[in-house]
Design a protein around this motif. Structure first.
Motif, PDB file in Angstrom:
ATOM      1  N   GLN A   1     -12.382  -3.086   9.612  1.00  0.00           N
ATOM      2  CA  GLN A   1     -11.557  -2.287   8.704  1.00  0.00           C
ATOM      3  C   GLN A   1     -11.838  -2.718   7.274  1.00  0.00           C
ATOM      4  O   GLN A   1     -11.924  -3.912   6.977  1.00  0.00           O
TER       5      GLN A   1
ATOM      6  N   SER B   1     -10.857  -1.547   2.997  1.00  0.00           N
ATOM      7  CA  SER B   1     -10.164  -0.646   2.080  1.00  0.00           C
ATOM      8  C   SER B   1     -11.206   0.196   1.350  1.00  0.00           C
ATOM      9  O   SER B   1     -12.397  -0.143   1.297  1.00  0.00           O
ATOM     10  N   SER B   2     -10.768   1.303   0.788  1.00  0.00           N
ATOM     11  CA  SER B   2     -11.708   2.293   0.239  1.00  0.00           C
ATOM     12  C   SER B   2     -12.540   1.749  -0.915  1.00  0.00           C
ATOM     13  O   SER B   2     -13.668   2.197  -1.138  1.00  0.00           O
TER      14      SER B   2
ATOM     15  N   GLN C   1      -1.441   3.399   6.839  1.00  0.00           N
ATOM     16  CA  GLN C   1      -2.847   3.392   7.197  1.00  0.00           C
ATOM     17  C   GLN C   1      -3.681   2.514   6.259  1.00  0.00           C
ATOM     18  O   GLN C   1      -4.734   1.986   6.646  1.00  0.00           O
ATOM     19  N   LYS C   2      -3.234   2.341   5.022  1.00  0.00           N
ATOM     20  CA  LYS C   2      -4.000   1.572   4.040  1.00  0.00           C
ATOM     21  C   LYS C   2      -3.739   0.071   4.124  1.00  0.00           C
ATOM     22  O   LYS C   2      -4.406  -0.706   3.428  1.00  0.00           O
TER      23      LYS C   2
ATOM     24  N   ALA D   1       0.847  -1.197   0.000  1.00  0.00           N
ATOM     25  CA  ALA D   1       0.000   0.000   0.000  1.00  0.00           C
ATOM     26  C   ALA D   1       0.878   1.241   0.000  1.00  0.00           C
ATOM     27  O   ALA D   1       2.074   1.179   0.320  1.00  0.00           O
TER      28      ALA D   1
ATOM     29  N   SER E   1      -8.810  -5.217  -3.039  1.00  0.00           N
ATOM     30  CA  SER E   1      -9.451  -4.636  -1.866  1.00  0.00           C
ATOM     31  C   SER E   1      -9.598  -5.701  -0.787  1.00  0.00           C
ATOM     32  O   SER E   1      -9.470  -6.900  -1.045  1.00  0.00           O
TER      33      SER E   1
ATOM     34  N   LYS F   1      -2.288  -2.887  -5.177  1.00  0.00           N
ATOM     35  CA  LYS F   1      -2.904  -1.684  -4.622  1.00  0.00           C
ATOM     36  C   LYS F   1      -3.775  -0.944  -5.626  1.00  0.00           C
ATOM     37  O   LYS F   1      -4.660  -0.174  -5.245  1.00  0.00           O
TER      38      LYS F   1
END
Length: 374
Positions: free
Chosen positions: A121, A123-124, A69-70, A65, A105, A101
Motif C-alpha cells: 500500500q 499513498s498517492s 481508504q487513505k 486522512a 506520504s 495529510k
C-alpha cells in the motif's frame, strides 16, 4: 521527480531530537490501532514503530486522512512503514511523529515477503528512493534481534481480575467478531482465564422465564462456536460502529485499553468507549506467549480444566481405578452428539431427554464427551 534523491531517512533516536521539523522515517511496526473517525471530519489511526537505534517503547505515529481508504491498512505487526515529510512534535514531554495529510506520504511493506521491493500500500504522493532496499535489509535484522514486549512490561488485567465499572487494560485474543443490528459490533475475546463468579439470585418470575445464557439476539452458528477455546471465559465486548469500522481481527491478539466491564443478564460484558483503544499485538509478544502457554497447561490437565474459582479444589491424587475427567460446558455445546434445543441456549438435547445447562457449569456425569468419568 528529481527530488526523490533528496529523501534521506533519519534514525529514530535522531528524529526525536528534531521537534518541529519535517523528517523521513522508516521503521518496523510493533503496534497499530484500528482506524476510526476523529472528533472532526477526518479519519485517524495510530501506530508505534522501532528501528535499529530505538526499540521499546517505540515511537508513536499519528496519521490523519480525509477518508478511511487513505489511511494505512497494516496487515500485521512486523511490517515496515516508510514515512516521508512527517512532523516531529511533543506533548508534555511525549515525542511523536505527526502525519500531515497535505504533504506527508507513506508506503507499507511486508517484512517477511520474498518480493521485498514492492509495497502493498502506498499513498498517492509517495516516491520511492534508492535507499529503500538497503533499509529493508537493516530492518529485517532489527526484527530478528528484537523481542516483542509491548504487553509484558506494562500493567494489564487478566479476565479473572476484572471488576464492575473499573477502567482496565486487557491483553486478549479476538475469537470472533459479530455484528449487531443496532449499529454495534460485538467482539468475543479470551485470555485463557475465568472471569469472577457472579451472584445470581433466582427471582420468582425467572422460574418460568429464565434469564438468557447469552447477550446476542441469537446463538452463534455451530461452526463458529466450535472454534472457541474449550477452557477459559469468552468475554463479549461491545463497540459502537461510530467509534470505528468493523474489526478485521479474528484470531489476532490485541491490547484493549481503558475499557470497562459490567454485568448484564448475569453475564460479564466489556464496554468500548470513545476513550478506549484497540491495538494489535505480535504473536511473539512476551505476554501473548505466556498466556498461550498457560492455556495449553490448563488444557492438558484434567483438574486445571475446572474453573479457577472452584472450591473446594479436587485432589490431584486419586486412588480409584479410573481416570478423573472434567468436561467444560464448551466441550458439551460443541460435542457432535449435542444439539442446543432452545433459541436462547438454555438446554441441550440428548437422545430421549433434554438436560438444562447453566453458566460456568462443568459437566462430569450428564454425557460422555470422550473418556472415562468417575
Amino acid at each position: 521527480m528529481g527530488r526523490r534523491s533528496e529523501y534521506v531517512y533519519l534514525e529514530l533516536r535522531d528524529a526525536i531530537c528534531c521537534i518541529g521539523q519535517k523528517v523521513n522515517l522508516a521503521g518496523v511496526i510493533t503496534e497499530f490501532g484500528v482506524p476510526r473517525k476523529s472528533k472532526g471530519t477526518d479519519y485517524f489511526c495510530s501506530m508505534k514503530i522501532m528501528d535499529t537505534s530505538y526499540h521499546a517503547p517505540g515511537l508513536s505515529v499519528n496519521i490523519f486522512a480525509e477518508n478511511m481508504q487513505k489511511l494505512p491498512h497494516v496487515k500485521s505487526t512486523g511490517d515496515v512503514i516508510y514515512l516521508h515529510r512527517v512532523v516531529m512534535k511533543s506533548i508534555e514531554g511525549n515525542v511523536y511523529a505527526a502525519f500531515e495529510k497535505r504533504f506527508s506520504s507513506f508506503a507499507l511493506f511486508e517484512l517477511e515477503s520474498s518480493g521485498m521491493g514492492e509495497p502493498y500500500q502506498i499513498s498517492s504522493n509517495f516516491h520511492s528512493t534508492v535507499h529503500d532496499k538497503k533499509l529493508i535489509t537493516q530492518l529485517r535484522t532489527c526484527l530478528v534481534d528484537h523481542q516483542f514486549d509491548t504487553g509484558a512490561n506494562q500493567l494489564f488485567v487478566l479476565l479473572r481480575e476484572i471488576k464492575v465499572g473499573q477502567p482496565l487494560d486487557l491483553i486478549c485474543k479476538i475469537i470472533c467478531v459479530w455484528e449487531f443490528p443496532e449499529d454495534r459490533w460485538m467482539l468475543f475475546v479470551w485470555d485463557g482465564t475465568d472471569t469472577p463468579p457472579i451472584s445470581l439470585p433466582m427471582k420468582p418470575d425467572e422460574v418460568e422465564n429464565p434469564i438468557p445464557l447469552l447477550l446476542e439476539p441469537l446463538p452463534l452458528p455451530r461452526d463458529v462456536l466450535c472454534t472457541f477455546p474449550r477452557v477459559g471465559t469468552v468475554l463479549r465486548v461491545i463497540i459502537d460502529k461510530e467509534l470505528g469500522p468493523k474489526v478485521q481481527g479474528s484470531g489476532q491478539w490485541v491490547k484493549l485499553r481503558n475499557i470497562t466491564c459490567e454485568v448484564r443478564s448475569g453475564l460479564w460484558r466489556g464496554i468500548f468507549s470513545p476513550s478506549s483503544q484497540l491495538r494489535f499485538l505480535s504473536n511473539e509478544d512476551k505476554a501473548v506467549i505466556s498466556l498461550e502457554r498457560f492455556y495449553m497447561e490448563r488444557l492438558s490437565s484434567q483438574v486445571d480444566r475446572m474453573p479457577l474459582w472452584s472450591f473446594p479444589w479436587p485432589s490431584r491424587i486419586t486412588d480409584t481405578g479410573c481416570e478423573l475427567r472434567f468436561s467444560t460446558l464448551m466441550d458439551v455445546l460443541t460435542h457432535s452428539k449435542i444439539q442446543v434445543c432452545s433459541s436462547r441456549g438454555s438446554c441441550i438435547s440428548l437422545p430421549g431427554r433434554d438436560v438444562p445447562i447453566y453458566r460456568d457449569t462443568y459437566v462430569s456425569d450428564q454425557i460422555d464427551t470422550g473418556g472415562p468419568h468417575c
